[in-house]
Each structure stands twice: as C-alpha cells, then as structure tokens.
Design an enzyme around this catalytic site. Structure first.
Site, PDB file in Angstrom:
ATOM      1  N   ASN A  61       0.844  -1.200   0.000  1.00  0.00           N
ATOM      2  CA  ASN A  61       0.000   0.000   0.000  1.00  0.00           C
ATOM      3  C   ASN A  61       0.879   1.248   0.000  1.00  0.00           C
ATOM      4  O   ASN A  61       2.001   1.226   0.516  1.00  0.00           O
ATOM      5  CB  ASN A  61      -0.863  -0.003   1.270  1.00  0.00           C
ATOM      6  CG  ASN A  61      -1.773   1.217   1.373  1.00  0.00           C
ATOM      7  OD1 ASN A  61      -2.439   1.585   0.404  1.00  0.00           O
ATOM      8  ND2 ASN A  61      -1.829   1.842   2.545  1.00  0.00           N
ATOM      9  N   HIS A  95       0.666   5.121   1.492  1.00  0.00           N
ATOM     10  CA  HIS A  95      -0.112   5.944   2.414  1.00  0.00           C
ATOM     11  C   HIS A  95       0.477   7.357   2.442  1.00  0.00           C
ATOM     12  O   HIS A  95       1.699   7.512   2.549  1.00  0.00           O
ATOM     13  CB  HIS A  95      -0.078   5.334   3.820  1.00  0.00           C
ATOM     14  CG  HIS A  95      -0.890   6.115   4.802  1.00  0.00           C
ATOM     15  ND1 HIS A  95      -2.278   6.097   4.799  1.00  0.00           N
ATOM     16  CD2 HIS A  95      -0.539   6.957   5.800  1.00  0.00           C
ATOM     17  CE1 HIS A  95      -2.715   6.896   5.753  1.00  0.00           C
ATOM     18  NE2 HIS A  95      -1.685   7.431   6.370  1.00  0.00           N
ATOM     19  N   ASP A  98      -3.425   0.640   8.007  1.00  0.00           N
ATOM     20  CA  ASP A  98      -2.187   1.408   7.817  1.00  0.00           C
ATOM     21  C   ASP A  98      -1.055   0.943   8.734  1.00  0.00           C
ATOM     22  O   ASP A  98      -0.293   1.754   9.281  1.00  0.00           O
ATOM     23  CB  ASP A  98      -2.444   2.918   7.962  1.00  0.00           C
ATOM     24  CG  ASP A  98      -3.411   3.426   6.903  1.00  0.00           C
ATOM     25  OD1 ASP A  98      -3.380   2.875   5.782  1.00  0.00           O
ATOM     26  OD2 ASP A  98      -4.207   4.330   7.180  1.00  0.00           O
TER      27      ASP A  98
END
Ligand code: GAR
Length: 221
Positions: A113, A115, A151
């Site tokens: 991911n 972020h 996250d």
C-alpha cells in the site's frame, strides 16, 4: 538469463495519479520493465484511473462494492478476479476500502500500500490537514506491506517532505503526491528485483544502494 517480469494487479478507487506513475515506469510501452501490470481493478465504475489503464492497453475490471451484501463477498470477488490473471503481487494505489483479514492473509507479504503520511503517524484519512494541525515540520509518504490493522505493516520505503510555514492542505498534499509518484515505482522495482524481504516484521532491502533502507527527501520538496 533475466528474471521473469513480476505480475502485479493494481487496485484503485479514483483519479489514479499513482497508477499513472506506475504505468509510466512499467506499462506495456516500456522496454525492459521488470514488472507487468496484468490488471487494474477499481471498486468504482467511474474511477478515472480505469481510463488511464485502458489508454495504456492494460486489462481493467470493476468490482463494485455496492453490489455486495458484505465485505467478505466483495473481497472474495476481488480475490477471484485478481487470481485469474496470475498476479503475484497486489498493489493498493489509492484504494479506499478497508480489506478483510481473510483477503489480507491470502496475500501475506504480497500486498503493498502507499499511504500519504510518515507512518505510524497519521493513519487513516485527511493526513495533510492533520499534519498541519499537529504542527509537524516533516510530513511525507510510506510504502508498506499490508497487515490487518489499518495502515500498519512492514515499512519498505518512505519519502520525507518538509512542511513550509505557509503550507495549506492543498499545497502540502501536492508536494506529498509528487513524492508518492517517485517513491512508489522505486519501491516496486526493488520488490520486482527480489531485493525486499520481511524478517521479524521488518522489511529488509538487499541492495547496497539502500543499506539504510529507502528514505529519501525528494529534490525540491
Ligand atoms: C494518494 O495520495 C494515496 O496515497 C492515498 O490516496 C491518494 C490516491 O491518489 N491513499 C490513501 O489515502 C490510502 N489510505 P491517486 O488516485 O491520484 O493515486
């Protein structure tokens, strides 16, 4: 003999500027790319990123979360669509739905991911406004492997962006986004080259150029 291209599926929810940065580095038009983008999947039929992928000649699919009664059904449909393509790595590029633990477990250390903050600070949404509110001097972005808590997960790469006294949410966000566009392809290239491994929940980079990990402060930031 050169290593086979790493097949990746990219998941998006919107405009897809990070997707564009990945297409520019790894798309079908790029000679000697270490990566093949085998699928762009959106949970929203109107995501502009789908148009970017189609223009580049990359297969796309929409799996609309609204068509499913629960998250497990939605994630199961995405998982099936991704696995059909032979993807080896799933890349979240502005994908704004929370994934189920089951989906995440199925892609352990194969799900990445980006972020828009320096994790573990400012998890979640509105990261630029919250960074300004907190008065931090440095902000930035993080590429990490995904774990079930939102996250979290082993950090592969971070880029630092200084906060200027006159920054607004928009001006700071634009500089962080520019850093994302540089950092994400760099991190994925290292993964494709087999230079990233996870040990004791830390990502280790096997590349002398990044002996201290990837941390960079983009020029002009
Ligand atoms: C990017 O800033 C990305 O870091 C962020 O969404 C934006 C998508 O922009 N992702 C998250 O906030 C995930 N929690 P893009 O569609 O132009 O790449």
């Amino acid at each position: 003999m050169s290593r086979p291209k790493l097949k990746i599926a990219i998941l998006i929810s919107g405009r897809g500027s990070n997707l564009q940065a990945l297409i520019d580095q790894f798309g079908p038009q790029v000679a000697n790319s270490p990566i093949e983008i085998v699928l762009v999947l959106s949970n929203r039929p109107d995501a502009f990123g789908l148009t970017r992928a189609e223009r580049a000649g990359i297969p796309t699919v929409t799996v609309d979360h609204k068509a499913f009664a629960d998250r497990a059904g939605f994630d199961g449909a995405m998982d099936a669509a991704i696995r059909k393509t032979g993807a080896e790595l799933v890349v979240l590029a502005g994908f704004l739905r929370l994934l189920t633990d089951g989906f995440i477990a199925g892609w352990h250390d194969k799900l990445v991911n980006i972020h828009p903050a320096l994790l573990p600070s400012f998890k979640g949404l509105h990261t630029h406004a919250r960074a300004l509110e907190a008065g931090v001097r440095f902000h930035g972005c993080t590429v990490h492997f995904v774990r079930p808590d939102m996250d979290t997960g082993p950090i592969i790469a971070q880029a630092v962006v200084p906060v200027r006294p006159d920054d607004t949410e928009n001006s700071l966000g634009l500089r962080v986004l520019a850093a994302e566009h540089r950092l994400f392809p760099q991190a994925l290239r290292l993964i494709a080259e087999g230079k990233v491994r996870v040990e004791n929940e830390r990502a280790i980079i096997d590349d002398a150029a990044f002996a201290g990990g990837i941390l960079y402060n983009p020029l002009g930031a």
